[in-house]
Scaffold this active site. Structure first.
Site: not given
Ligand SMILES: CCOC(=O)c1cnc2ccc(OC)cc2c1SCCC#N
Length: 389
Positions: A3, A140, A147-148, A389
Site C-alpha cells: 500500500h 471518483c 492508474s494515473k 452514505l
C-alpha cells in the site's frame, strides 16, 4: 500487498495489529495551523483544482453525471451507484459544511470535471470521546484516467484543506481492504420486487421454485402493522433526537447527533430519506424510529431495465416495538413506495432481523476506517453505530 500511499499515512498499519503497547486514540498530534501546507498540492499540468458548489444546479449536475458514469460498480459490473442530485445536495450540505471540501479536478483544456472527492464535518463518538471528524466520500476518478495515481494527491489535498479547519481525524468506507479496517460489514438484501431482481440476473429462481411461488414468498402486507406508526415531522425532532442519542450510546463508534443534525439527516426528504416513528396512541410518547435512504443504481447491460430502485437501512431505534416488527413495517412502506430491494448492513442490531425478514447475504463487503485514530482491536459490526452514505 504493497500500500505505497497508505503506508505513509497516520492509519493503523497491518504490522501494528496486536501490538497492545500502542495506545488507543489519535496517532499523530495536530500540527500548528501555520505549519499546514498553505497552497494546494500539485496536479499533473493538464489538470486543475476546482471547488464544486453543490448548491449550484449546474455544478451539481456535472458532479451527478461524473458519478453516474464513473462511480462504484459491483464486482460483476451489474450495477453502478446513481446518486441523485437532490441526494448529493443532502449528503454534502449538512449544518456547518465547507464548500472548499467539495473538491473537483478539471481538465484545463476542455474544462470538463474528471475527478471528485468530498468531506463533510461530523461529530463522532469513539467510546466516550466525542471527536470532531470529517467524513470522506465520493472519491471518483473518470474511467479513462484510472492508474494515473490521481487518488493519492486528491486524498492529500482534501486532508490538507481539512487540517486548515483544525480537524485531524476522518471516517470513511471502501469496498477494498486498506490499512486497517476498524470493522468489516456485510451487505444483506431483501427482495421487494423479486421478478425484476431475477430478470436482471442478481437473484436466481430457487430450486423447485416457480416465479409465482417466489413472488408469493416475498409478498408483504399493504400497510404497516404497528399502531401509531407514522412519518416523522419537524415537531418530532426533539423527541427523535433524545431517542436516537440514547440508543446510539450503546455502540463503540456512533455519530453524536444534536437536534440540528437530526433535522438535516433524518427529517423525511422526498426521494432522499424516509423516516418513520411510533407514537403511542395512548400516551403520545414517541417510542421507536426507523429510517432508510434512497440510492438508485444504474443497471448495466440489461435491455429491459435501466434503474434499480434501492432503499438502504439508515438509523433504527427499537425501544417498545420489537425491531423485527419495526423493520417489517419499514419493508412494507418501502414496497408501497415501489422500491425493488431493501438493503442493510449487519451493523448495530441488524443481525437480529436479517434472516427472519428474508434478507439474503450479499457477496460485497464494506470496510470501515478511521484516519489518525487507533483502536486497539477491530470491532464487531454490531459495535458500529455509524452509517456512511
Ligand atoms: C440488489 C442488491 O444489490 C444492490 O442493491 C446494489 C446496487 N448497486 C450497487 C452499485 C455498486 C456496488 O458496488 C459495491 C454495489 C451495488 C449493490 S450491492 C452492495 C450495495 C448494497 N447493499
Amino acid at each position: 500487498k504493497t500500500h505505497k500511499f497508505w503506508e505513509t499515512q497516520p492509519v493503523g498499519q497491518f504490522k501494528d495489529i496486536g501490538d497492545s503497547s500502542l495506545p488507543e486514540g489519535p496517532i499523530e498530534s495536530p500540527t500548528p495551523l501555520s505549519e499546514v501546507k498553505q497552497e494546494p498540492y500539485n496536479l499533473p499540468t493538464q489538470y486543475e483544482w476546482t471547488n464544486c458548489d453543490m448548491e449550484s444546479e449546474e455544478t451539481c449536475n456535472k458532479v451527478y453525471n461524473l458519478l453516474k458514469d464513473n462511480y462504484v460498480e459491483d464486482d460483476e459490473n451489474m450495477f453502478r451507484f446513481n446518486y441523485s442530485q437532490e441526494f448529493l445536495r443532502w449528503a454534502l450540505c449538512p449544518p456547518g459544511y465547507y464548500p472548499s471540501w467539495h473538491i473537483g479536478v478539471r481538465a484545463k483544456a476542455s474544462q470538463k470535471l474528471v475527478a471528485f472527492i468530498t468531506g463533510v464535518p461530523a461529530r463522532i463518538r469513539v467510546r466516550d470521546a466525542v471527536v470532531k471528524m470529517v467524513e470522506i466520500n465520493f472519491l471518483c476518478v473518470h474511467k479513462k484516467l484510472r492508474s494515473k495515481r490521481l487518488a493519492p494527491v486528491m486524498i492529500k489535498e482534501v486532508t490538507r484543506r481539512v487540517h486548515l479547519e483544525n480537524i485531524w481525524q476522518a471516517a470513511y468506507t471502501a469496498g477494498v481492504v486498506l490499512p486497517t479496517p476498524i470493522t468489516t460489514c456485510q451487505y444483506w438484501h431483501r427482495s421487494l420486487n423479486p421478478k425484476k431482481l431475477i430478470d436482471v440476473g442478481f437473484s436466481r429462481l430457487g430450486a423447485r421454485m416457480t416465479m409465482s411461488r417466489t413472488i408469493k414468498l416475498y409478498k408483504l402486507p399493504d400497510s404497516p402493522s404497528t399502531p401509531g406508526f407514522r412519518k416523522m415531522e419537524l415537531r418530532d425532532v426533539p423527541a427523535v433526537t433524545r431517542l436516537l442519542r440514547n440508543y446510539l450510546s450503546q455502540f463503540v463508534v456512533a455519530p453524536d447527533f444534536d437536534e440540528n443534525d437530526v433535522e438535516h439527516w433524518l427529517l423525511p426528504t422526498e426521494n432522499v430519506v424516509d423516516s418513520y416513528l411510533v407514537e403511542s396512541p395512548e400516551t403520545h410518547e414517541i417510542t421507536d424510529f426507523c429510517s432508510f435512504y434512497t440510492l438508485p443504481s444504474s443497471i448495466l447491460g440489461n435491455q429491459n431495465y435501466l434503474t434499480l430502485k434501492a432503499a438502504y437501512s439508515y438509523y433504527n431505534v427499537s425501544v417498545k416495538t420489537p425491531l423485527l416488527q419495526l423493520m417489517n413495517d419499514a419493508l412494507i412502506v418501502a414496497k408501497q413506495k415501489d422500491f425493488d430491494v431493501f438493503n442493510a448492513l449487519d451493523v448495530m442490531h441488524n443481525e437480529s432481523f436479517l434472516k427472519e425478514l428474508k434478507f439474503g447475504p450479499g457477496d460485497g463487503q464494506l470496510h470501515c476506517y478511521l484516519y489518525n485514530y487507533r483502536l486497539q482491536h477491530a470491532l464487531r459490526p454490531s459495535e458500529l453505530g455509524l452509517v456512511l452514505l
